[in-house]
Write a protein that holds these residues in place. Structure first.
Motif, PDB file in Angstrom:
ATOM      1  N   GLY A  12     104.790  36.294 -65.579  1.00  0.00           N
ATOM      2  CA  GLY A  12     105.651  35.149 -65.866  1.00  0.00           C
ATOM      3  C   GLY A  12     106.087  34.409 -64.608  1.00  0.00           C
ATOM      4  N   GLN A  13     106.938  33.411 -64.824  1.00  0.00           N
ATOM      5  CA  GLN A  13     107.365  32.535 -63.724  1.00  0.00           C
ATOM      6  C   GLN A  13     108.017  33.341 -62.596  1.00  0.00           C
ATOM      7  N   ILE A  14     108.998  34.168 -62.919  1.00  0.00           N
ATOM      8  CA  ILE A  14     109.695  34.924 -61.869  1.00  0.00           C
ATOM      9  C   ILE A  14     108.923  36.189 -61.511  1.00  0.00           C
ATOM     10  N   LYS A 177     104.550  27.910 -58.453  1.00  0.00           N
ATOM     11  CA  LYS A 177     103.339  28.749 -58.471  1.00  0.00           C
ATOM     12  C   LYS A 177     102.824  29.020 -59.876  1.00  0.00           C
ATOM     13  N   THR A 178     103.752  29.103 -60.849  1.00  0.00           N
ATOM     14  CA  THR A 178     103.347  29.259 -62.248  1.00  0.00           C
ATOM     15  C   THR A 178     104.132  28.233 -63.055  1.00  0.00           C
ATOM     16  N   LEU A 179     103.720  28.015 -64.303  1.00  0.00           N
ATOM     17  CA  LEU A 179     104.469  27.074 -65.141  1.00  0.00           C
ATOM     18  C   LEU A 179     105.653  27.799 -65.767  1.00  0.00           C
ATOM     19  N   PRO A 180     106.728  27.064 -66.108  1.00  0.00           N
ATOM     20  CA  PRO A 180     107.903  27.719 -66.676  1.00  0.00           C
ATOM     21  C   PRO A 180     107.647  28.266 -68.077  1.00  0.00           C
ATOM     22  N   GLY A 183     112.166  27.634 -71.214  1.00  0.00           N
ATOM     23  CA  GLY A 183     113.619  27.603 -71.067  1.00  0.00           C
ATOM     24  C   GLY A 183     114.157  26.171 -71.160  1.00  0.00           C
ATOM     25  N   THR A 184     115.492  26.076 -71.140  1.00  0.00           N
ATOM     26  CA  THR A 184     116.151  24.773 -71.292  1.00  0.00           C
ATOM     27  C   THR A 184     116.192  24.006 -69.970  1.00  0.00           C
ATOM     28  N   THR A 185     115.994  24.717 -68.854  1.00  0.00           N
ATOM     29  CA  THR A 185     115.994  24.053 -67.552  1.00  0.00           C
ATOM     30  C   THR A 185     114.573  23.669 -67.097  1.00  0.00           C
ATOM     31  N   ASP A 186     113.586  23.836 -67.979  1.00  0.00           N
ATOM     32  CA  ASP A 186     112.186  23.535 -67.614  1.00  0.00           C
ATOM     33  C   ASP A 186     111.982  22.079 -67.184  1.00  0.00           C
ATOM     34  N   TYR A 187     112.864  21.173 -67.639  1.00  0.00           N
ATOM     35  CA  TYR A 187     112.696  19.757 -67.266  1.00  0.00           C
ATOM     36  C   TYR A 187     112.656  19.595 -65.742  1.00  0.00           C
TER      37      TYR A 187
END
Ligand code: NAD
Length: 318
Positions: A12-14, A177-180, A183-187
């Protein structure tokens, strides 16, 4: 450390960036990545990887035994926006995976656990500005309810069984490095991709929606600093407030315009606006700063520079 580290949700992202950083610090073979899906090239080629479902206790236990794992970072979860679409699936994933790891730690099969919480534990009745560590918490999202419940169980397992579990309430994490992951902060990530590709972006949050945010490198540093802190310094065993910066879509767009002058933004809030409106706009993280010396490095201008350079390189947009 003699035993190994396991990251669950490593693709995942993190998880991806956390795994790469831990491999750099401890050696590639000491850090086992696992997920239900394969990760990016860098993650897959840099060290051991196991396909595993975090809700399947026997599979996770086998991996821990096979690799002599001592420390687990449980990053698998269903995030806020996706969880509203699949409430029971989100609840089952977010809670079952945590119980498995807490119980394995209680049985002394692992020594230390990291589990991330979120600003989603707060709700509309929480003070929105400078939100204290201890305050009203009445989350109104499935995701927030699962994270708040998780925090209570972490504190319980520490108090009753001495489980060494550590946690952070991450704000929105910004990276390239990866796509989110829904989540709600993805914008605040999508905006960089669109600014570089088409010089225009339609935000799914309204222009004045301020939310707590953090550049990925700061989130990774906080995670590793907390895990490295002496146990007696980790005084909060539910989850620490953690903060770096706070901005609105409008403020982020203004910052991007300093680099791309003809960039334009418009606003079409969707169901995620209601989620964002229930969250704080900035967080008091003085306990993290006092207990284990937390300091962030990236402000809005440094984050914007890093994101524009990183997205254009990683996705070959010029
Ligand atoms: P993500 O969605 O990008 O990654 C989650 C990973 O978990 C994915 O790779 C997914 O394949 C994996 N996964 C899903 N179901 C699984 C299962 N059953 N078994 C094993 N793996 C499974 O999420 P992320 O943004 O990297 O978030 C990691 C953690 O941090 C989560 O707990 C999330 O709630 C928390 N968090 C993230 C943010 C953020 O802004 N990214 C903010 C606050 C908290």
């Amino acid at each position: 450390m003699t035993g190994k580290i396991l990251i669950i949700g490593a693709s995942g992202q993190i998880g991806t960036e956390l795994t790469l950083k831990l491999r750099e610090l401890h050696g590639n073979d000491s850090v086992i990545a696992s997920d239900i899906r394969e990760g990016n090239e860098e993650l897959m080629s840099s060290g051991p990887f196991e396909i595993a479902d975090a809700t399947d206790l026997s599979v996770i236990e086998n991996i821990i035994e096979k690799h002599q794992v001592e420390e687990v970072y449980l990053m698998a979860a269903m995030l806020s926006a996706t969880a509203e679409k699949h409430p029971m699936k989100a609840w089952n994933l977010n809670m079952d995976s945590l119980f498995h790891i807490l119980n394995l730690a209680k049985e002394k099969k692992i020594k230390k656990v990291f589990w991330p919480s979120s600003i989603a534990v707060f709700g509309p009745t929480t003070p929105k500005e400078n939100t204290p560590q201890t305050t009203i918490m009445e989350p109104t999202t499935v995701y927030g309810i699962s994270k708040q419940t998780g925090e209570r169980w972490c504190e319980y397992f520490h108090a009753k069984f001495g489980v060494d579990v550590r946690s952070l309430r991450y704000p929105g994490i910004i990276s390239y490095k990866t796509l989110p992951g829904g989540g709600t902060t993805d914008y605040a990530i999508e905006i960089f991709h669109e600014a570089l590709k088409s010089k225009t972006y339609t935000s799914f949050l309204a222009e004045s929606t301020g939310l707590p945010m953090m550049y990925m490198d700061d989130a990774i540093k906080a995670t590793i600093d907390l895990m490295d802190a002496p146990s007696e310094n980790v005084k909060i065993r539910s989850s620490y407030n953690l903060s770096a910066i706070s901005f609105t879509p409008k403020e982020l767009a203004e910052e991007i315009k300093k680099h791309i002058p003809d960039f334009s933004i418009d606003y079409a809030p969707d169901f995620r606006q209601e989620i964002a409106d229930s969250w704080p706009s900035d967080i008091d993280d003085s306990r993290a700063r006092k207990d284990w010396n937390w300091k962030h490095q990236y402000d809005l201008s440094a984050l914007t520079e890093k994101m524009l350079a990183g997205v254009s390189e990683a996705f070959e947009i010029s």
